[in-house]
Design a protein around this motif. Structure first.
Motif, mmCIF file in Angstrom:
data_model
loop_
_atom_site.group_PDB
_atom_site.id
_atom_site.type_symbol
_atom_site.label_atom_id
_atom_site.label_comp_id
_atom_site.label_asym_id
_atom_site.label_seq_id
_atom_site.Cartn_x
_atom_site.Cartn_y
_atom_site.Cartn_z
ATOM 1 N N PHE A 1 0.823 -1.207 0.000
ATOM 2 C CA PHE A 1 0.000 0.000 0.000
ATOM 3 C C PHE A 1 0.859 1.259 0.000
ATOM 4 C CE2 PHE A 1 -3.339 -2.778 2.104
ATOM 5 C CZ PHE A 1 -4.018 -2.951 0.924
ATOM 6 N N VAL B 1 -4.386 -2.937 5.646
ATOM 7 C CA VAL B 1 -4.874 -1.559 5.704
ATOM 8 C C VAL B 1 -4.525 -0.934 7.046
ATOM 9 C CG1 VAL B 1 -6.912 -0.098 5.581
ATOM 10 C CG2 VAL B 1 -6.756 -2.121 4.146
ATOM 11 N N TRP C 1 -0.957 -0.040 7.187
ATOM 12 C CA TRP C 1 -0.667 1.157 6.399
ATOM 13 C C TRP C 1 -1.001 2.416 7.178
ATOM 14 C CZ3 TRP C 1 -4.340 4.461 3.689
ATOM 15 C CH2 TRP C 1 -3.716 5.423 2.889
ATOM 16 N N VAL C 2 -2.223 2.449 7.740
ATOM 17 C CA VAL C 2 -2.648 3.637 8.496
ATOM 18 C C VAL C 2 -1.723 3.856 9.695
ATOM 19 C CG1 VAL C 2 -4.506 4.644 9.872
ATOM 20 C CG2 VAL C 2 -5.037 3.404 7.777
ATOM 21 N N LEU C 3 -1.431 2.761 10.415
ATOM 22 C CA LEU C 3 -0.608 2.912 11.610
ATOM 23 C C LEU C 3 0.801 3.378 11.258
ATOM 24 C CD1 LEU C 3 -1.750 -0.150 13.730
ATOM 25 C CD2 LEU C 3 -2.368 2.238 14.017
ATOM 26 N N LYS D 1 1.573 5.264 8.757
ATOM 27 C CA LYS D 1 1.484 6.694 8.455
ATOM 28 C C LYS D 1 1.492 7.504 9.752
ATOM 29 C CE LYS D 1 0.729 8.388 5.010
ATOM 30 N NZ LYS D 1 1.662 8.780 3.946
#
Lengths: 143, 513
Positions: B222, B426, B429-431, B433
């Motif tokens: 991602f 997912v 990916w968020v974490l 960021k």
């Protein structure tokens, strides 16, 4: 700001977790601690950490622009579709399609992507199924 | 002497054709994964775990394969640091400082083989350290009861952020999230389902392999999609490798450096919360202070290449000590290796040494063998690995994604697990960021159940008396260490991390002008 939202989500998560722990149905046979105590501790740590994140947030990360975000969202959809279509289409077709899509979206020309996607799929099939004997999803054609 | 006879037994186990081939395969794949920017040792091992399972390998062979990958990746990380000034993985960051300037002076080949030798020295000495230190640690660990184990797990989580952690709240959040995930499923002690929301698939809990592959491998895909790393393609072709063997004088001048930094790196690896990145950082700064009289560090000093490489490879070996002896990993990749052990129904810890010595000593012997293989592979065949850097990520990342799917599907054959894996991707990916570390999550899902069981055992033995947790000097000591380990980074963490960053930046700046 990102961190504040993240902390708030974390706080909700901690509350939800604690609430789900509260409604665990205890069996009549239980040890001295029971199945709820440990989750409560964890929920407390989760909540405290979230509060600390809300109170002292880091600088916001660089979020992608909307088109890039859609790009990632589309990839997620493709991966979920892949997971569901795997038993329907069979490994080779499903993987070729998914690999082609990802290669294309990472910036390869469409025709090269298709070639690369098919090679990836057939290559993995050859190595993992034919050589290593791993059982992969069978489609209507048997592969 | 007992140690040597055990080690000899270990060599008997490791020296079968199958195990040698697996070690060779592991070294090769590991070096490749280490060399590719974006795929570090944790990712590399994570992607290959399902492979080891689906091959139906026994415990010792799978471990040999995966630890060879681990050592290989630690070797490989330096290749792109030196050639492209992009660290292949985080521990290789410090190698950029002197490696890349050497490459620019046309001494890339020399830097590569010298760092290969330094990696060998570091890893070789660290493996000896492992042999000598682990059995001693086991003796201490045998004194541990459930209460001490609970404190030890807390210590592991508290120190996981490491001295370089800048936000302990996020580390704590990640650890709690991971432990929380581990509690999903039927409670092992009373048999009641917890947090399953009536979903039958969740009754036996979330498979940590699904979580690991999703968090590490898919989130990487991602990230690439988000940035579309098209511009990093095929930079390797421009670099001239130059002569391959450094002159004896250069090697000789680096020997004291290698020895000193191996020791430092090993210590950093054994101590919880330090890990390989810090090992190489400490090694580099220490050597710079000690021997950099003419100010050549940062401008292509061979010793500046040898120091971090010996340091980070020694740390990699050192991190195996607490993992094998206590069952508590000291770094991210050893956490992933712990997942392998647990999935193979092997519980690392003091009992492993007495009950399954063949696993431990076979593994240690394999580490020696892998080390020699890596040395042999990394000096004459270095040209092959530099070619790997030419594979553009846009071709590579889809392959990584597909292999991840195949691995998980091969184990469980269920679409549900694949969807959960995408979910973890997912989340990862968020974490990432948000700068939340992923390793505590993994460690939480791995150790959560053991931690809870020890807590409940400790308190049940004392009929529900919670003071049982702080009843022995040993557990009080562990709790205090945990507290110090958690609070210390809040005080010094920002400083250390800022310094690591500033140093990397300064040197980059001096390269440009």
């Amino acid at each position: 700001m990102s961190d504040r939202i993240f902390g708030a989500v974390g706080l909700l998560l901690a509350l939800g977790y604690a609430w789900s722990a509260l409604v665990i149905e205890e069996s009549f046979l239980s040890d001295a601690v029971g199945p709820k105590a440990f989750p409560y501790i964890i929920a407390a740590v989760l909540a405290l950490a979230s509060l600390a994140i809300i109170l002292r947030p880091d600088a916001a990360p660089h979020w992608p622009t909307l088109p890039r975000l859609l790009e990632v969202a589309a990839a997620i959809v493709v991966m979920l579709l892949y997971a569901n279509l795997l038993p329907v289409l069979g490994f080779v077709f499903a993987t070729a399609l998914a690999a082609t899509y990802l290669t294309w979206r990472l910036g390869t020309a469409p025709i090269s992507s298709a070639v690369s996607g098919c090679l990836t799929s057939v290559g993995i099939y050859a190595v993992f199924h034919l050589v290593l004997g791993l059982s992969l999803a069978k489609g209507p054609l048997g592969f | 002497m007992e140690t040597f006879s055990s080690l000899a037994d270990g060599f008997v186990i490791a020296l079968t054709w199958q195990n040698l081939l697996l070690a060779l395969l592991g070294c090769f794949l590991g070096t490749m994964m280490g060399a590719l920017p974006g795929l570090g040792p944790s990712n590399g091992v994570a992607i290959l775990i399902p492979l080891a399972f689906t091959l139906g390998l026994g415990a010792t062979p799978s471990l040999i394969l995966l630890t060879s990958v681990y050592y290989g990746a630690m070797y490989g990380g330096r290749i792109s640091s030196i050639l492209l000034n992009i660290p292949g993985d985080e521990p290789a960051m410090m190698t950029c400082l002197d490696g890349y300037p050497m490459a620019q002076q046309g001494r890339a080949g020399e830097a590569l083989s010298l760092s290969g030798i330094a990696s060998f020295v570091g890893a070789f000495l660290a493996t000896w350290g492992l042999i000598l230190l682990a059995p001693q640690l086991v003796k201490i660990a045998l004194l541990f009861g459930p209460a001490e184990y609970f404190a030890l797990f807390t210590l592991a989580f508290a120190t996981l952020g490491g001295v370089a952690s800048s936000n302990q709240a996020k580390t704590a959040f990640a650890a709690a999230l991971g432990i929380g995930l581990a509690t999903v499923g039927v409670d092992t002690q009373t048999g009641v389902p917890r947090f399953t929301f009536g979903e039958v698939h969740l009754y036996d809990g979330i498979d940590f392999l699904v979580a690991i592959v999703g968090l590490f491998a898919l989130s990487e895909v991602f990230l690439f999609l988000e940035h579309r790393h098209g511009d990093s393609d095929a930079k390797g072709s421009k670099v001239v490798i130059g002569r391959l063997m450094p002159s004896w004088a250069v090697v000789k001048s680096c020997i004291p450096t290698m020895l000193r930094t191996s020791f430092l790196g090993f210590l950093a690896g054994v101590l919880p919360g330090a890990g390989a990145s810090l090992g190489s950082f400490i090694a580099y700064t220490f050597e710079k202070k000690l021997v950099d009289k003419e100010g050549t560090f940062g401008k292509g000093d061979p010793r500046g290449v040898a120091a971090p490489e010996a340091g980070n490879n020694a740390a990699a070996g050192g991190a195996l000590v607490p993992m094998l002896a206590l069952g508590v990993p000291g770094s991210g990749t050893t956490a992933v290796l712990l997942a392998v052990l647990l999935a193979l129904n092997i519980t690392p810890g003091p009992l492993l040494f007495t009950q399954q010595p063949e696993v431990v000593w076979g593994l240690i012997a394999a580490l020696f063998i892998a080390n020699f293989m890596l040395l042999a592979m990394n000096i004459p065949m270095i040209g092959l690995f530099t070619r790997v850097l030419l594979i553009p990520p846009r071709i590579l990342m889809p392959i990584v994604a597909m292999v991840s799917f195949v691995g998980i599907y091969g184990i469980s054959g269920s679409t549900f697990d694949l969807m959960v894996m995408v979910g973890f991707g997912v989340m990862g990916w968020v974490l990432r960021k948000l700068d939340v570390p992923l390793v505590p999550i993994i460690l939480g899902t791995l150790l959560g159940n053991a931690m809870e069981n020890n807590l409940r055992r400790a308190i049940t033995i004392r009929n529900g008396d919670w003071t049982a947790l702080i009843d022995s000097p040993l557990s009080i000591g562990l709790w205090s260490l945990a507290a110090i380990g958690f609070i210390l980074p809040i005080v010094v963490g920002r400083f250390v991390k800022a310094r690591m960053r500033r140093m990397a930046k300064d040197e980059e700046g001096s390269i440009v002008d």
